[in-house]
Design a protein around this motif. Sequence first.
Motif, short mmCIF file in Angstrom:
data_model
loop_
_atom_site.label_atom_id
_atom_site.label_comp_id
_atom_site.label_asym_id
_atom_site.label_seq_id
_atom_site.Cartn_x
_atom_site.Cartn_y
_atom_site.Cartn_z
N MET A 140 1.06 -1.45 0.20
CA MET A 140 0.18 -0.15 -0.06
C MET A 140 0.86 0.90 0.19
O MET A 140 0.80 2.28 -0.81
CB MET A 140 -1.32 -0.26 1.08
N GLN A 192 -6.68 -2.72 -2.58
CA GLN A 192 -7.44 -4.01 -1.85
C GLN A 192 -8.16 -4.70 -2.58
O GLN A 192 -8.15 -6.05 -1.88
CB GLN A 192 -8.51 -3.37 -1.66
N ARG A 196 -7.17 -8.85 -1.86
CA ARG A 196 -8.67 -9.84 -1.59
C ARG A 196 -8.84 -11.04 -2.43
O ARG A 196 -8.94 -12.45 -2.10
CB ARG A 196 -9.98 -9.06 -1.69
#
Length: 598
Positions: A140, A192, A196
């Motif tokens: 990130m 994200q 996932r």
Amino acid sequence: MAQDHNPSFAPSWFSTFEDHGSLGREQRRHAFERLWRAFMRARAFIAAVLLALQVFELLNHSGGPNWLVLVSALHLTAALAVMFWWPVDNPGKAGGLQWPLTIGVDLLVFALLQFFQQGGLNYTPLFALPVLLAAVLGSMTLALATAASVTLFLLGEAAASAALLSEVSASRFLQAGLTGTGFFIIALLANQLAVRLAREEVLAQSSQAAARAQAQVNELVIESLSEGVLVVDPHGVVRNANPAAKSMLMGEHYPHAAKLLLSARHGWEGLSHLVNESFALGQPMQSEVRIDIDEFTSHRFFARTRLTRTQGEGHAALCVLFLEDLREVEARVRTEKLASMGRMSAAVAHEIRNPLSAITQANALLDEEVVEPGQKRLTRMIEQNAQRLSRIVDDILNVARVQPHQDGAYAAALPLDPTVRQITHEWNRQNQVQGILGVHLHAPQAHVGFDPEHLRRLLINLLDNALRHASGKPSSIRVITQPGGTDRVRLSVWSDGAPLEASVLRHLFEPFFSSESRSSGLGLYICRELCERYGAQIAYQRSRLDQREGNEFFVLLPGATAGNLPAQQSLAYPMGDSVPGLTRPGLSQADPPSLSTL
């Protein structure tokens, strides 16, 4: 990319055997490599398009500076070099050189093209590639840093290309800010989604491995079941069957690639009717069916059906058919009955012994007083029948006595030939059968781990059995000892009696079974129990000796060299009611004629 602790993902009972950490790391590495190769191919394609575009503008004199062609060529070269020769680092590793050589080079090249552009071309959308590369394959922090770098460049370009505080500069700043905001949103969402998807991929592969292991265990359990299992569709076609079911329906030598159709097999009408009735009523059924294996063999089975759930329209349910051989059920029931009968018989035998002793003593006193021949015959009849009852009581009690002890008792290493010579001499003198019994001892050095009293009981039972069936001619009973291999000794009792009937052979070593009405049927059963206690093996065969056919009971005794042997040692060979396939050990040239199996 840690695994969620979601209660909806209940771990399977295989989870204690799986290393989820190493499994997840390996799966993430493969997923990272696939995405990395895809991004590198996309970089190379965009670099090739940009080089072609710069060459076209150079030829038309409509582009920026000529050195932009060199920058695009170097960009394509760097993209190809990273794609083909640069090794892939671990996923999410921000400190590796791969990120400056990919994201950094792309940002620099796209910034130069955007800043020195001429004409109406806009290279801003190309910045989405390094942002996505950092968000999907990096952390990130790397994704946000890339988006921030693009935003700062766009804002700086807007400040450098327009006069300060003018109307054009305000719109350029607003456009650069919105574009930078879009890149930040792309970085957040892509990162994200990548996390996932990676987590879901790890869970899916872990669940797939657990399901595969579960299927293997289920298959192994079904293959090992003694109960037959058939999976039948609504048309009566057997989709699958375990070995037990195939053996039950088609014998031991069934064709492995056979297509089974219940309605087309002769003798399977009962199974076909049961399955069709289950499908018609939509509920499980059970029944006793008879199946003809061939024209001479038919078996009875207890059949049960269960229907699987229907999986949507067009997918009919399947019928799972369970077959249980009633012969095995009856054998288990018979074994339980025999065990109960044995316990009851032992208790009754204890109660009979005391009155029987009193009858024997009273008859002995009465025999001393009577003198008439008729009365003497009556006392002898009483004595003979009392002795018969005493032998039956002793046999029943011996069955209970031969059960293995739990105190770890030890049996001495017993010399076989001297012991057999002494037992046969006593039996010969007691039964007054001089000339009938022949003893051939050929194992002078052999020692066996057997209790002397139990060996005497074993040999006397075999001799009594041989005497009942022998012809009474000279040497019609033979006792032979000989080596039976490196660790066994062979003891055999042969008699020239008539062959045993097939019905007798099937129950030869079972308790309370006898072909004679005046026998308790416990002699051979006691012999087998004694042999099993000491790891020995007893069997019967029809054999020939001195050109005469006869019945032979032979015992393979475990050898002992010296010291003591445990009386409760584990069996060295598989036990059973009979061992017809045992190989007869040969004798040396100095031995008498050996027994040859017919």
